[in-house]
Design an enzyme around this catalytic site. Structure first.
Site, PDB file in Angstrom:
ATOM      1  N   GLY A  61       0.843  -1.192   0.000  1.00 23.80           N
ATOM      2  CA  GLY A  61       0.000   0.000   0.000  1.00 23.80           C
ATOM      3  C   GLY A  61       0.878   1.242   0.000  1.00 23.80           C
ATOM      4  N   GLU A  90     -10.512   8.539  -0.577  1.00 18.79           N
ATOM      5  CA  GLU A  90     -11.100   9.479  -1.520  1.00 18.79           C
ATOM      6  C   GLU A  90     -10.642  10.900  -1.266  1.00 18.79           C
ATOM      7  OE1 GLU A  90     -15.295   8.711  -1.112  1.00 18.79           O
ATOM      8  OE2 GLU A  90     -14.942   6.557  -1.276  1.00 18.79           O
ATOM      9  N   GLY A  91     -10.794  11.302   0.004  1.00 20.91           N
ATOM     10  CA  GLY A  91     -10.730  12.715   0.336  1.00 20.91           C
ATOM     11  C   GLY A  91      -9.437  13.434   0.043  1.00 20.91           C
ATOM     12  N   PHE A 116     -11.090  19.839   5.569  1.00 19.61           N
ATOM     13  CA  PHE A 116     -11.491  18.516   6.033  1.00 19.61           C
ATOM     14  C   PHE A 116     -11.927  18.642   7.479  1.00 19.61           C
ATOM     15  CE2 PHE A 116     -10.709  13.959   4.869  1.00 19.61           C
ATOM     16  CZ  PHE A 116     -11.044  14.099   3.546  1.00 19.61           C
ATOM     17  N   GLN A 120     -11.703   4.200  14.922  1.00 18.95           N
ATOM     18  CA  GLN A 120     -12.453   5.331  14.375  1.00 18.95           C
ATOM     19  C   GLN A 120     -13.645   4.858  13.550  1.00 18.95           C
ATOM     20  OE1 GLN A 120     -10.833   8.159  11.175  1.00 18.95           O
ATOM     21  NE2 GLN A 120     -11.008   9.421  12.993  1.00 18.95           N
ATOM     22  N   HIS A 130     -16.346   6.128  10.911  1.00 22.38           N
ATOM     23  CA  HIS A 130     -16.574   7.228   9.977  1.00 22.38           C
ATOM     24  C   HIS A 130     -18.071   7.507   9.978  1.00 22.38           C
ATOM     25  CE1 HIS A 130     -16.636   9.731   6.464  1.00 22.38           C
ATOM     26  NE2 HIS A 130     -15.323   9.707   6.415  1.00 22.38           N
ATOM     27  N   LEU A 158     -17.771   3.962   1.866  1.00 20.88           N
ATOM     28  CA  LEU A 158     -17.564   5.291   2.420  1.00 20.88           C
ATOM     29  C   LEU A 158     -18.040   6.397   1.485  1.00 20.88           C
ATOM     30  CD1 LEU A 158     -15.840   6.914   4.657  1.00 20.88           C
ATOM     31  CD2 LEU A 158     -14.276   7.211   2.776  1.00 20.88           C
ATOM     32  N   GLU A 165     -15.563  12.402   3.434  1.00 20.75           N
ATOM     33  CA  GLU A 165     -15.738  13.606   4.211  1.00 20.75           C
ATOM     34  C   GLU A 165     -15.724  14.844   3.319  1.00 20.75           C
ATOM     35  OE1 GLU A 165     -13.822  13.147   7.833  1.00 20.75           O
ATOM     36  OE2 GLU A 165     -13.209  15.228   7.950  1.00 20.75           O
ATOM     37  N   ARG A 191     -14.561  13.268  13.533  1.00 23.26           N
ATOM     38  CA  ARG A 191     -15.331  12.068  13.246  1.00 23.26           C
ATOM     39  C   ARG A 191     -15.915  11.419  14.488  1.00 23.26           C
ATOM     40  NH1 ARG A 191     -11.310   9.655   8.638  1.00 23.26           N
ATOM     41  NH2 ARG A 191     -11.877  11.263   7.161  1.00 23.26           N
ATOM     42  N   HIS A 193     -13.820   2.486  10.406  1.00 21.50           N
ATOM     43  CA  HIS A 193     -13.065   3.073   9.312  1.00 21.50           C
ATOM     44  C   HIS A 193     -11.565   2.939   9.482  1.00 21.50           C
ATOM     45  CE1 HIS A 193     -12.315   5.681   5.990  1.00 21.50           C
ATOM     46  NE2 HIS A 193     -11.770   6.633   6.714  1.00 21.50           N
ATOM     47  N   ARG A 210      -7.985   9.964  14.899  1.00 21.79           N
ATOM     48  CA  ARG A 210      -7.196  10.442  13.768  1.00 21.79           C
ATOM     49  C   ARG A 210      -7.930  11.568  13.063  1.00 21.79           C
ATOM     50  NH1 ARG A 210      -7.203   8.915   7.789  1.00 21.79           N
ATOM     51  NH2 ARG A 210      -9.261   8.114   8.263  1.00 21.79           N
TER      52      ARG A 210
HETATM   53  C1  LIG Z   1     -12.662   4.089   2.291  1.00 25.36           C
HETATM   54  C2  LIG Z   1     -11.470   4.745   2.909  1.00 25.36           C
HETATM   55  C3  LIG Z   1     -11.211   6.087   2.674  1.00 25.36           C
HETATM   56  C4  LIG Z   1     -10.104   6.711   3.236  1.00 25.36           C
HETATM   57  N1  LIG Z   1      -9.898   8.035   2.962  1.00 25.36           N
HETATM   58  C5  LIG Z   1      -8.793   8.637   3.466  1.00 25.36           C
HETATM   59  C6  LIG Z   1      -8.511   9.988   3.150  1.00 25.36           C
HETATM   60  O1  LIG Z   1      -9.254  10.661   2.422  1.00 25.36           O
HETATM   61  N2  LIG Z   1      -7.404  10.558   3.669  1.00 25.36           N
HETATM   62  C7  LIG Z   1      -6.533   9.847   4.460  1.00 25.36           C
HETATM   63  O2  LIG Z   1      -5.532  10.403   4.864  1.00 25.36           O
HETATM   64  N3  LIG Z   1      -6.787   8.558   4.773  1.00 25.36           N
HETATM   65  C8  LIG Z   1      -7.890   7.931   4.296  1.00 25.36           C
HETATM   66  N4  LIG Z   1      -8.138   6.616   4.619  1.00 25.36           N
HETATM   67  C9  LIG Z   1      -7.173   5.874   5.420  1.00 25.36           C
HETATM   68  C10 LIG Z   1      -5.986   5.464   4.567  1.00 25.36           C
HETATM   69  O3  LIG Z   1      -6.413   5.179   3.260  1.00 25.36           O
HETATM   70  C11 LIG Z   1      -5.301   4.237   5.085  1.00 25.36           C
HETATM   71  O4  LIG Z   1      -5.004   4.389   6.410  1.00 25.36           O
HETATM   72  C12 LIG Z   1      -4.017   3.976   4.320  1.00 25.36           C
HETATM   73  O5  LIG Z   1      -4.267   3.905   2.955  1.00 25.36           O
HETATM   74  C13 LIG Z   1      -3.367   2.729   4.782  1.00 25.36           C
HETATM   75  O6  LIG Z   1      -2.274   2.447   3.932  1.00 25.36           O
HETATM   76  P1  LIG Z   1      -1.299   1.286   4.277  1.00 25.36           P
HETATM   77  O7  LIG Z   1      -0.188   1.369   3.277  1.00 25.36           O
HETATM   78  O8  LIG Z   1      -0.940   1.328   5.694  1.00 25.36           O
HETATM   79  O9  LIG Z   1      -2.127  -0.049   4.064  1.00 25.36           O
HETATM   80  P2  LIG Z   1      -2.968  -0.639   2.836  1.00 25.36           P
HETATM   81  O10 LIG Z   1      -3.102   0.281   1.701  1.00 25.36           O
HETATM   82  O11 LIG Z   1      -4.195  -1.224   3.411  1.00 25.36           O
HETATM   83  O12 LIG Z   1      -2.043  -1.810   2.312  1.00 25.36           O
HETATM   84  C14 LIG Z   1      -1.833  -2.979   3.042  1.00 25.36           C
HETATM   85  C15 LIG Z   1      -0.900  -3.836   2.251  1.00 25.36           C
HETATM   86  O13 LIG Z   1      -0.446  -4.903   3.039  1.00 25.36           O
HETATM   87  C16 LIG Z   1      -0.540  -6.102   2.330  1.00 25.36           C
HETATM   88  N5  LIG Z   1      -0.729  -7.177   3.295  1.00 25.36           N
HETATM   89  C17 LIG Z   1      -1.601  -7.191   4.340  1.00 25.36           C
HETATM   90  N6  LIG Z   1      -1.477  -8.355   5.003  1.00 25.36           N
HETATM   91  C18 LIG Z   1      -0.524  -9.066   4.375  1.00 25.36           C
HETATM   92  C19 LIG Z   1       0.047 -10.355   4.594  1.00 25.36           C
HETATM   93  N7  LIG Z   1      -0.361 -11.145   5.595  1.00 25.36           N
HETATM   94  N8  LIG Z   1       0.993 -10.787   3.745  1.00 25.36           N
HETATM   95  C20 LIG Z   1       1.395 -10.001   2.710  1.00 25.36           C
HETATM   96  N9  LIG Z   1       0.895  -8.788   2.475  1.00 25.36           N
HETATM   97  C21 LIG Z   1      -0.044  -8.332   3.295  1.00 25.36           C
HETATM   98  C22 LIG Z   1      -1.679  -5.900   1.381  1.00 25.36           C
HETATM   99  O14 LIG Z   1      -1.544  -6.738   0.274  1.00 25.36           O
HETATM  100  C23 LIG Z   1      -1.528  -4.451   1.033  1.00 25.36           C
HETATM  101  O15 LIG Z   1      -0.642  -4.332  -0.053  1.00 25.36           O
HETATM  102  C24 LIG Z   1      -9.249   5.983   4.074  1.00 25.36           C
HETATM  103  C25 LIG Z   1      -9.497   4.644   4.325  1.00 25.36           C
HETATM  104  C26 LIG Z   1     -10.608   4.015   3.769  1.00 25.36           C
HETATM  105  C27 LIG Z   1     -10.865   2.593   4.077  1.00 25.36           C
END
Ligand SMILES: Cc1cc2nc3c(=O)[nH]c(=O)nc-3n(C[C@H](O)[C@H](O)[C@H](O)COP(=O)(O)OP(=O)(O)OC[C@H]3O[C@@H](n4cnc5c(N)ncnc54)[C@H](O)[C@@H]3O)c2cc1C
Ligand code: SF4
Ligand code: FES
Lengths: 597, 129, 248
Positions: free
Chosen positions: A15, A51-52, A118, A232, A234, A244, A247, A292, A360, A395
């Site tokens: 991610g 999205e936001g 926001f 959190q 939402h 979702l 916001e 939120r 969320h 958050r």
């Molecule tokens: C609908 C929605 C809207 C959001 N909108 C906003 C916003 O507008 N602004 C904001 O700041 N934040 C927002 N957030 C929060 C934010 O998107 C997330 O907190 C952030 O994207 C998390 O990123 P990450 O890289 O930590 O994890 P993720 O993007 O969830 O990636 C996790 C990764 O880990 C890998 N993984 C997981 N478990 C394993 C495993 N056991 N073995 C191998 N790989 C694994 C997955 O394959 C994936 O690649 C939103 C969240 C949601 C759900």
């Protein structure tokens, strides 16, 4: 056969956090070999759904003090202030880097970056790419990461366990989905970037893949999980699917009304509403742009008063954006319109959108310092699966995408330095761990022919969590949830799968994910039980006040032989002493040393 | 273990969806464009051989068989023109400021141009004849 | 009252057991607000855990859940059962890809193609982040914005007969992304990228069936990207041959 696949740094997760970390390692030291292990293709990661937008100070009318203060007060003073300062200072650089890598940020007419307001912010500072910010950030990061030769991609490999040797972390055991092969992916440093754990609950904006795997892996290796009780909600998810509605819909001027068409937020200390056509509407940190946790709590109060609407998926209220008009909706919120049409069957240009609070984001996660380091040498964590903590008890919207970048980069840089100094592991010890894990998986899941199906255990856990550890909690409700989770863990020992094959066994993956969620749920309940105060997203009806005497502290949940043990760690307070969180008319920046509550 | 299954692409793929059939029709009708080009060369060639030859050629062309054949050809070419005009907006993507000019405006403009050019052409023929 | 149901005819292929794919029928509850993916999940959870498919976001943005639904490439998380009820629904893995198992396709070829178009910003002189963002006006942004909306769902590859007949064709999504970077005002990698985008396996492989744009769930309009790519490649050719001194 326990073949080891050798690299220098192993990143689990593709991610925003994982990809940023991978680029950071590759840029810091191009001679290091980096493995990115991801259970789904990186561009499918749930960052894609954000999205936001992402917050960083860039406009002249804003300042780092404002961003810091919004974050700390939003966190109900549970954020570490040194971490927040650092985060706010590095945020603009990170978002600018993303711009240089091609992210299509929305622009002002003069070609500079556009920002939007926001929830919980005094000044608008959210960078956005229409209403698909996370999508564009993720694809930009992924496509950029493709150009780095030292990165090896383990797409669709599922990490099940950390490899340890002499109290250091040296990689992971992982299953290659397409073959079912179980291998050790070895490196001197591991960065967990596995995202959140919203799927522990039944209604969530989170994808099916957000099952807290990284948190569970660390927890099992003895690393504490921090502040897990803070979940959190939402305030605006679609009933049923939990999809979702960003916001940004409120940032652009959308309003929340109850069944009488009344803007109920004004009854809950969030200020006075302005007419939707008043040019000053929407006012930051006020009404619909409150934080939120407060908005979600107001919903529960309205529900108790019987002033919400009832539908097939429970109670809901209405999010009205009709007054924005079709043109503005299509320009600023096209995805909102698309989602509402597809999944709620209504067109928000003509009808208000039914919404309810849904789980969320996990404020808590693997305990790290500001460099992403965990207490286990060689293990780092970043993104939603980590807890630094800048999010504290709640958050601030649009801080977490930025957090993924800032702390993903920091963890990457520090891991790249660390591998130079770490001793070599004992390969035969690691191989043995891989073999043991392969045996365990085979015996526990692939060979068992009788027992209980997955789904009933998962549903029971999710419902127990929603009932016991939801928006409002009590000692009894949390205890009941914990008991149920423990019962589910028992039952899980006898779980039976239909699928006993190796190639792309998605049922096996679902089982391993449930196993992770059960661990996460357990830590969450225990922390929720022992935090006997109300703060931010953790609202205890039996302890309705914030208690800085006892609980201006992070909870650290350890896994021990006899259950989860909670320890407490002081919050780092530097310049911003705890004050009352205020929203609405009187929500200014308090003078230094503002009143204590 | 992994054993990916390879499917071969069906030979009759173009029968499987109306859009594919339409695509084939578009490609086939282009034959008539070439045909009319060839026919025009024949016409010029006959004209170059003198007025009698040209008159004889034109008389042949007035026979019902030829008329029907050319009516079919005209329809085919018109269809081809239509599909051609429909695709133009994809190639052009004309923008005025931030707004992309809607596809139908571009398609419409081409038809207008087509009608104008055709009208001028016929008017010239009338004048000449 | 008996519950309403609908039949899903699902293509199965388990590499360890089956020599060829076959169809299996499942009767699932019919709900008006269920998408095909919900029905597949119901099967997996309650009837047959061996059925394998990919999904993640269930909100049409991660691009995992593309399958052939009644012969058309669709995202199963936004294809509603009500569109077909009471008729049975046939679900197969996306065509033009090898089948890994059941409804899961093998995507390796796409990832190679994606890398070929160099989907990253190439700069001759790099700005440091301290110097701030590049300037890009909304008009410059809109030139490529649409082509940056691709979620890599592979529906267009399943719709494209050229991909089916000539597997080496880079295909709609990869080319749309190539053109997206060509059109980005911040990019300076024109020559390197044009080598792939303007090649026979690139835009010139396209015969303009246009079906990719019909099935694209995100209105990326890859067909338009490719045609614009042809124009750019032609201009590029003229520039190279007629004005060799005028190259960027
Ligand atoms: C609908 C929605 C809207 C959001 N909108 C906003 C916003 O507008 N602004 C904001 O700041 N934040 C927002 N957030 C929060 C934010 O998107 C997330 O907190 C952030 O994207 C998390 O990123 P990450 O890289 O930590 O994890 P993720 O993007 O969830 O990636 C996790 C990764 O880990 C890998 N993984 C997981 N478990 C394993 C495993 N056991 N073995 C191998 N790989 C694994 C997955 O394959 C994936 O690649 C939103 C969240 C949601 C759900
Ligand atoms: S261009 Fe459209 S159909 Fe093709 S992969 Fe991208 S989003 Fe999917
Ligand atoms: S599940 Fe993500 S696009 Fe369908």
């Amino acid at each position: 056969m326990a073949e080891l696949l050798k690299h220098d740094v192993v990143i689990v997760g593709g991610g925003a956090a994982g990809l940023r970390a991978a680029i950071a390692v590759a840029e810091r030291n191009p001679s290091l070999s980096v493995a990115v292990v991801s259970k789904i293709y990186p561009m499918r990661s749930h960052t894609v759904s954000a999205e936001g937008g992402a917050a960083a100070v860039i406009k002249g009318n804003d300042s780092r003090e404002h961003h810091i203060y919004d974050t700390i007060s939003g966190a109900d003073w549970l954020a570490d202030q040194n971490a927040v300062e650092l985060f706010v200072d590095e945020a603009p650089r990170e978002l600018t880097l993303l711009e240089h890598w091609g992210c299509p940020w929305s622009r002002e007419p003069d070609g500079s970056i556009a920002v939007r307001p926001f929830g919980g912010m005094k000044i608008e500072r959210t960078w956005f790419a229409a209403d698909k910010t996370g999508f564009h950030m993720l694809h930009t990061l992924y496509q950029t990461a493709l150009k780095y030769v030292p990165i090896t991609w383990y797409d669709e490999w599922f990490a099940t366990k950390l490899l340890l040797d002499k109290d250091r972390c040296y990689g992971v055991v992982a299953i290659e989905l397409r073959t079912g092969a179980i291998r050790g992916i070895v490196g001197k440093a591991v960065i967990l970037c596995t995202g959140g754990a919203g799927r522990v609950y039944p209604f969530t904006t989170n994808a099916i893949t957000k099952t807290g795997d990284g948190m569970a892996l660390a927890f099992r290796a003895g690393v504490p999980l921090k502040d897990m009780e803070f979940v959190q909600y939402h305030p605006t998810g679609l009933p049923g699917t939990g999809i979702l509605i960003t916001e940004a819909a409120r940032g652009e001027g959308g309003i929340l009304v109850n069944k009488d068409g009344y803007r109920y937020l004004q009854d809950y200390g969030l200020g006075k509403p302005l007419d939707v056509h008043d040019p000053r509407h929407p006012v930051k940190r006020t009404m619909e742009l409150g934080p939120r946790d407060k908005l979600s709590q107001a919903f529960v109060m309205e529900m108790r008063k019987g002033r919400t609407l009832k539908g097939p998926y429970g109670d809901y209220v209405l999010l009205d954006i009709r007054h924005l008009g079709e043109k503005k909706i299509d320009e600023k919120l096209p995805f909102v319109r698309e989602l509402a049409r597809n999944y709620a069957g209504i067109d928000p240009v003509y009808e208000p959108i039914p919404v309810r609070p849904v789980v969320h984001y996990m404020m808590g996660g693997v305990h790290t310092d500001v460099d992403g380091k965990t207490p286990l040498p060689g293990l780092y964590a970043a993104g939603e699966c980590a807890c630094v903590s800048i999010n504290g008890a709640n958050r601030l919207g649009s801080n977490s995408l930025t957090e993924c970048l800032v702390f993903g980069a920091r963890a990457g840089h520090h891991a790249a330095e660390y591998v130079g100094s770490a001793p070599d592991p004992d390969s035969s010890a690691l191989e043995q761990q891989v073999r043991d894990e392969a045996d365990r998986i085979r015996k526990q899941f692939l060979e068992r022919t009788e027992g209980e199906r997955l789904v009933s255990i998962r549903k029971d856990m999710q419902n127990a969590m929603e009932e016991g550890c939801g928006i409002y909690r009590t000692e009894q409700s949390v205890q009941a949830a914990l008991n149920k989770v423990e019962e589910c863990r028992e039952r899980f020992q006898r779980v039976v799968l239909d699928d006993h094959t190796n190639s792309f066994n998605t049922e096996l993956i679902a089982a391993l994910e449930l196993e992770c969620m059960l661990d996460v749920a357990r830590a969450l309940c225990q922390a929720a039980l022992e935090r006997r105060e109300s703060r931010g997203a953790h609202q205890r009806e039996d302890y309705p006040a914030r208690d800085d005497e006892k609980f201006l502290k992070h909870s650290l949940a350890y896994r021990t032989a006899d259950g989860v043990k909670i320890e407490w760690l002081d919050v780092v307070i530097t310049k911003w002493p705890p004050a009352e969180r205020k929203y609405g008319a009187d929500s200014g920046l308090p003078s230094e040393g503002g009143n204590k509550s | 273990m992994r054993r990916p299954y390879h499917r071969s692409y069906p030979k009759d793929w173009w029968l499987r969806h109306p859009h594919y059939r339409r695509f084939m029709l578009r490609e086939l009708t282009s034959v008539f464009v070439a045909y009319f080009a060839f026919w025009t060369i024949c016409l010029l060639f006959q004209a170059s051989r003198g007025p009698e030859q040209l008159a004889a050629f034109l008389t042949t062309m007035r026979k019902p068989g030829w008329l029907i054949w050319h009516a079919i050809g005209l329809l085919a070419v018109l269809f081809h023109t239509y599909t051609w005009f429909e695709t133009a907006p994809k190639v052009l993507a004309v923008r005025i400021g931030e707004k992309r000019v809607p596809d139908r405006v571009i398609v419409g403009a081409q038809w207008v141009a087509f009608v104008v050019v055709a009208a001028v052409f016929f008017a010239l023929l009338r004048l000449a004849g | 009252m008996a519950e309403e149901t609908i039949v899903l005819r699902v293509q199965r292929y388990r590499p360890e057991q089956d020599s060829d794919p076959y169809f299996q029928d499942y009767e699932v509850p019919y709900r008006k607000d269920w998408v095909v993916l919900d029905a597949l999940n119901w099967i997996k959870e309650y009837k047959d855990g061996t059925l394998s498919f990919r999904w993640s976001c269930r909100m049409g943005v991660c691009g995992s859940c593309g399958m052939m639904v009644n012969g058309r490439p669709r995202l199963t998380c936004n294809t509603f059962l009500r569109e077909f009820y009471p008729n049975p629904i046939t679900v197969e893995p996306l065509v033009n890809f090898d089948i890994e198992r059941d409804l899961v396709i093998c995507m390796d070829t796409f990832l190679e193609k994606l890398k070929k178009v160099k989907p990253w910003i190439i700069r001759r002189e790099v700005k440091s982040p301290e110097e701030g963002p590049y300037n890009q006006t909304p008009a410059q942004l809109y030139r490529y914005k649409q082509f940056s909306m691709c979620i890599n769902c592979m529906l267009c590859y399943a719709a494209c007969p050229v991909v089916g007949m000539h597997p080496e064709f880079l295909g709609p999504a990869a080319l749309a992304l190539g053109v997206r970077y060509l059109l980005d005002s911040r990019d300076q990698g024109w020559n390197e990228r044009m080598e792939e985008v303007g090649s026979h396996e690139g835009v010139w492989g396209c015969t303009f069936v246009g079906e990719c744009s019909e099935v694209c769930p995100k209105h990326v309009d890859p067909a338009a990207a490719i045609q614009q790519g042809k124009v750019l490649a032609t201009l590029d050719w003229f520039k190279r041959w007629l004005m060799p001194w005028g190259q960027k």
